[in-house]
Design a protein around this motif. Structure first.
Motif, short mmCIF file in Angstrom:
data_model
loop_
_atom_site.label_atom_id
_atom_site.label_comp_id
_atom_site.label_asym_id
_atom_site.label_seq_id
_atom_site.Cartn_x
_atom_site.Cartn_y
_atom_site.Cartn_z
N ILE A 54 -7.28 11.20 11.73
CA ILE A 54 -6.47 10.52 10.72
C ILE A 54 -5.82 9.32 11.40
O ILE A 54 -5.61 9.33 12.63
CB ILE A 54 -5.43 11.49 10.12
CG1 ILE A 54 -4.88 10.94 8.80
CG2 ILE A 54 -4.30 11.79 11.11
CD1 ILE A 54 -4.12 11.98 7.99
N ALA A 55 -5.55 8.29 10.64
CA ALA A 55 -4.95 7.09 11.23
C ALA A 55 -4.15 6.33 10.20
O ALA A 55 -4.30 6.53 8.99
CB ALA A 55 -6.05 6.18 11.79
N TYR A 56 -3.27 5.49 10.70
CA TYR A 56 -2.68 4.42 9.91
C TYR A 56 -3.29 3.12 10.44
O TYR A 56 -3.24 2.87 11.65
CB TYR A 56 -1.17 4.38 10.04
CG TYR A 56 -0.42 5.34 9.15
CD1 TYR A 56 -0.43 5.17 7.77
CD2 TYR A 56 0.32 6.39 9.68
CE1 TYR A 56 0.27 6.03 6.93
CE2 TYR A 56 1.03 7.25 8.85
CZ TYR A 56 1.00 7.07 7.48
OH TYR A 56 1.70 7.91 6.67
N PRO A 71 -11.96 4.63 1.42
CA PRO A 71 -11.91 3.62 2.47
C PRO A 71 -11.54 4.19 3.84
O PRO A 71 -10.40 4.53 4.09
CB PRO A 71 -10.84 2.65 1.98
CG PRO A 71 -9.93 3.49 1.12
CD PRO A 71 -10.78 4.57 0.53
N TRP A 126 0.86 -1.18 0.00
CA TRP A 126 0.00 0.00 0.00
C TRP A 126 0.89 1.22 0.00
O TRP A 126 1.94 1.17 0.68
CB TRP A 126 -0.92 0.02 1.24
CG TRP A 126 -1.95 1.10 1.12
CD1 TRP A 126 -1.83 2.37 1.56
CD2 TRP A 126 -3.23 0.98 0.49
NE1 TRP A 126 -2.97 3.07 1.27
CE2 TRP A 126 -3.85 2.25 0.60
CE3 TRP A 126 -3.92 -0.05 -0.16
CZ2 TRP A 126 -5.11 2.50 0.09
CZ3 TRP A 126 -5.17 0.21 -0.66
CH2 TRP A 126 -5.76 1.48 -0.54
N TYR A 127 0.56 2.35 -0.70
CA TYR A 127 -0.55 2.50 -1.60
C TYR A 127 -0.31 1.73 -2.91
O TYR A 127 0.85 1.47 -3.24
CB TYR A 127 -0.79 4.01 -1.89
CG TYR A 127 0.38 4.76 -2.45
CD1 TYR A 127 0.61 4.83 -3.82
CD2 TYR A 127 1.28 5.41 -1.61
CE1 TYR A 127 1.68 5.52 -4.34
CE2 TYR A 127 2.37 6.09 -2.13
CZ TYR A 127 2.55 6.14 -3.49
OH TYR A 127 3.63 6.81 -3.99
N PRO A 148 -0.12 -4.78 4.84
CA PRO A 148 0.27 -3.37 4.64
C PRO A 148 -0.44 -2.42 5.62
O PRO A 148 -1.58 -2.67 6.01
CB PRO A 148 -0.16 -3.07 3.20
CG PRO A 148 -0.27 -4.40 2.55
CD PRO A 148 -0.69 -5.37 3.62
N ILE A 149 0.24 -1.33 5.93
CA ILE A 149 -0.34 -0.27 6.77
C ILE A 149 -0.75 0.87 5.85
O ILE A 149 0.04 1.32 5.02
CB ILE A 149 0.70 0.22 7.81
CG1 ILE A 149 1.08 -0.94 8.74
CG2 ILE A 149 0.16 1.41 8.58
CD1 ILE A 149 2.18 -0.59 9.75
N MET A 150 -2.02 1.31 5.97
CA MET A 150 -2.52 2.36 5.07
C MET A 150 -3.02 3.58 5.83
O MET A 150 -3.55 3.49 6.92
CB MET A 150 -3.65 1.81 4.19
CG MET A 150 -4.91 1.42 4.95
SD MET A 150 -6.28 0.94 3.83
CE MET A 150 -6.83 2.54 3.21
N MET A 151 -2.85 4.76 5.20
CA MET A 151 -3.42 5.98 5.75
C MET A 151 -4.91 5.99 5.52
O MET A 151 -5.39 5.59 4.45
CB MET A 151 -2.77 7.20 5.09
CG MET A 151 -3.17 8.53 5.75
SD MET A 151 -2.54 9.98 4.85
CE MET A 151 -0.77 9.77 5.03
N THR A 152 -5.66 6.47 6.51
CA THR A 152 -7.12 6.47 6.41
C THR A 152 -7.70 7.47 7.41
O THR A 152 -6.95 8.21 8.05
CB THR A 152 -7.66 5.05 6.68
OG1 THR A 152 -9.07 5.03 6.46
CG2 THR A 152 -7.37 4.58 8.10
N ASN A 153 -9.00 7.52 7.51
CA ASN A 153 -9.69 8.26 8.57
C ASN A 153 -10.52 7.28 9.38
O ASN A 153 -11.01 6.28 8.84
CB ASN A 153 -10.63 9.33 8.00
CG ASN A 153 -9.92 10.64 7.64
OD1 ASN A 153 -10.54 11.56 7.16
ND2 ASN A 153 -8.61 10.72 7.86
N TYR A 210 -2.66 1.30 13.82
CA TYR A 210 -1.21 1.41 14.06
C TYR A 210 -0.90 2.75 14.75
O TYR A 210 -0.09 2.81 15.67
CB TYR A 210 -0.46 1.30 12.73
CG TYR A 210 1.02 1.56 12.87
CD1 TYR A 210 1.89 0.58 13.33
CD2 TYR A 210 1.54 2.82 12.57
CE1 TYR A 210 3.24 0.82 13.49
CE2 TYR A 210 2.90 3.07 12.72
CZ TYR A 210 3.74 2.08 13.18
OH TYR A 210 5.08 2.35 13.33
N SER A 211 -1.54 3.81 14.28
CA SER A 211 -1.44 5.10 14.97
C SER A 211 -2.62 5.97 14.56
O SER A 211 -3.29 5.68 13.56
CB SER A 211 -0.13 5.82 14.68
OG SER A 211 0.06 6.89 15.60
N LEU A 212 -2.87 7.02 15.34
CA LEU A 212 -3.99 7.90 15.03
C LEU A 212 -3.77 9.27 15.67
O LEU A 212 -2.97 9.41 16.59
CB LEU A 212 -5.31 7.30 15.53
CG LEU A 212 -5.63 7.37 17.04
CD1 LEU A 212 -7.08 6.94 17.29
CD2 LEU A 212 -4.69 6.53 17.86
#
Lengths: 125, 388
Positions: free
Chosen positions: A79-81, A120, A40-41, A88-93, A65-67
């Motif tokens: 926001i978060a990973y 997503p 990812w991405y 995979p670790i992805m950026m998201t909300n 993973y974090s936020l």
């Protein structure tokens, strides 16, 4: 309290298939046909070995993973990973970020961006 | 070809302004350049190499070389974000060692304060950045992309908000002696923790200032440097890299310094314990803590204990750090703090820092920075400098 609207994602030849699947509610990630690793991405070339990659449907399950919740805008947003079950670790909300912490399990939820494109995001299962 | 002992920093100048609505960005670059050349005892016509990055207006080196009317035979506009200018010092040494130029000028300037920029809003990014289709909808901005690093570091290593606050406290102790600093009041851990949360877990006082301004450096060959009347400061070690999300196998608790630190120290032939003064980029308190660990000043996860109790305050702690007040209190021109890191290291090595913060007989210093966003993708550059 203002209304939270996600900015529309940029269009790209590399995201067309992803967006089309998202409109049908399917969450795709990309995996390398040479080394077998997902990433990812999503990219046409594997970021680990430059092999060619293909789409596959992912579970939509993961853990935080974090936020971070941004407090200086109205309304606040988180926001978060998220570490996907596939790796995979992805950026998201996170749509319910104030109730969540690192390590918590989350599940995918599609949120419509300003132009209606589903993006997503994640929430408590 | 090693660049060890090849480049001499003979001119260093920090523009005194912190708010410049009546100056153009090009003007600030040129005023900084004039200041650094005057500091060196050189003139504009001596410059044959020019270095700038993404803050330079127009087509960067073309626009600025024309504005300043420089006659050049070497140009470099490597953009590693805020740490570009730290890398530029090493690039200048490379060009000098290769005979490509003899007097290299590096400039930075910008007006984010007058233009109303903020770390809580998205900045204009190149529209074709490959990450944008996958990230822009989630509203990554400067503050939350460092806040997520802090949150993860706290989760993984037990780092506390109080420990992070000590970094701001140290910067404020130094800034009280800097008449140009934007924030000169000494603050306490309690005051940092009482300041409003911007992006969890970072408080307002965990964040750097937004300032207009600029800075410039002049790097020359040994023969040019020895003909000038300034104390001799030269490059001993340098390294640069880029760290991204690694295809989704990311680690928010480490920065590119984990590679540039050891490489620069190996080139220099010294250890972190030998460093008498350190300029370490402080866009946020967490930036400092992670970089100090990665550079080897303490073990990974020990940064919180290392920075606590005033350990970064000159004359008090073991590692005098950012004695100009840093980006947290003094200056962060163009939202890029790399050049001011080098400038204060040069002041320390020359013995020209404020007497209240000057490290006695400072002979070995480090300047390190991060550019871009620690929480997604960033450049890193390290520089070890010695007084000759």
């Amino acid at each position: 309290m203002g209304e939270s609207v996600l900015p529309s994602p940029e269009a790209s030849p590399e995201s067309e298939v992803f967006v089309a699947a998202a409109r049908e509610g399917r969450f795709l990630i990309r995996r390398c046909t040479a080394c077998g690793k997902p990433h990812w991405y999503p990219r046409a070339l594997c970021p680990f070995c430059f092999g060619s990659t293909v789409w596959e449907q992912a579970s939509g399950r993961g853990t935080i993973y974090s936020l971070s919740t941004m407090r200086r805008v109205d309304p606040p947003y988180t926001i978060a990973y998220v570490a996907l079950e596939e790796g995979p670790i992805m950026m998201t909300n996170l749509v319910d970020g104030d109730a969540l912490a690192i390590g918590a399990p989350v599940t995918l939820v599609w949120v419509a961006a300003a132009d209606g494109t589903p993006v997503p995001c994640f929430r408590q299962p | 070809m090693s660049i060890k002992r090849q480049g001499y920093i003979v001119g260093a100048y920090e523009h005194p302004t912190r708010k410049a609505p009546d100056r153009s960005v090009a003007q600030l670059h040129a005023e900084a350049a004039a200041g650094a050349l005057a500091d060196a005892g050189l003139s504009k016509d001596d410059v044959d190499g020019y270095f700038c990055a993404g803050d330079a207006p127009g087509l960067g080196p073309i626009a600025m070389a024309d504005y300043m009317n420089l006659r050049l035979r070497h140009l470099d506009s490597t953009d590693l974000g805020g740490c570009s200018y730290i890398a530029h010092v090493a690039h200048a040494a490379e060009a000098i060692a290769a005979g490509r130029c003899e007097v290299a000028l590096i400039t930075l300037a910008g007006r984010p304060r007058s233009e109303g920029q903020s770390g809580t809003r998205a900045r204009a990014a190149a529209g074709d950045a490959p990450n944008l289709p996958w990230e822009a909808a989630f509203r990554p901005v400067t503050t939350n992309m460092y806040a997520m690093c802090a949150a993860r570091h706290m989760y993984q290593y037990g780092t506390t908000a109080e420990q992070l606050a000590w970094i701001k406290v140290a910067a404020s102790h130094h800034a009280q002696h800097n008449p140009h600093a934007m924030l000169r009041d000494v603050v306490t851990v309690e005051q940092v923790l009482a300041s409003p949360i911007i992006a969890d877990p970072l408080h307002r006082m965990d964040c750097c200032v937004v300032t207009d301004g600029g800075g410039a450096l002049v790097v020359t060959s040994a023969s040019v440097a020895r003909g000038l009347q300034r104390p001799l400061v030269r490059l001993l070690g340098a390294a640069e890299t880029v760290q991204g999300q690694n295809g989704g196998v990311l680690n928010l608790t480490c920065s590119g310094a984990i590679r540039t630190g050891p490489e620069a120290f190996t080139m220099a032939g010294v250890r972190p314990a030998d460093i008498q003064y350190a300029s370490v980029y402080d866009s946020f308190t967490i930036t400092v803590l992670i970089q100090l660990e990665d550079l080897g000043f303490c073990a990974k996860g020990e940064g919180g204990r290392f920075v606590a109790d005033g350990n970064l305050i000159s004359g008090v702690g073991k590692l005098p750090w950012n004695t100009d007040g840093g980006g947290l209190c003094n200056n962060h021109p163009a939202n890029r703090g790399g050049i001011t890191k080098v400038i204060e290291a040069v002041r320390q090595l020359r013995g020209e820092a404020h007497p209240a913060v000057q490290v006695p007989n400072c002979g070995l210093a480090l300047a390190h920075g991060t550019g871009g966003l620690l929480g997604s993708r960033h450049g890193s550059a390290s520089l070890i400098l010695e007084r000759v």
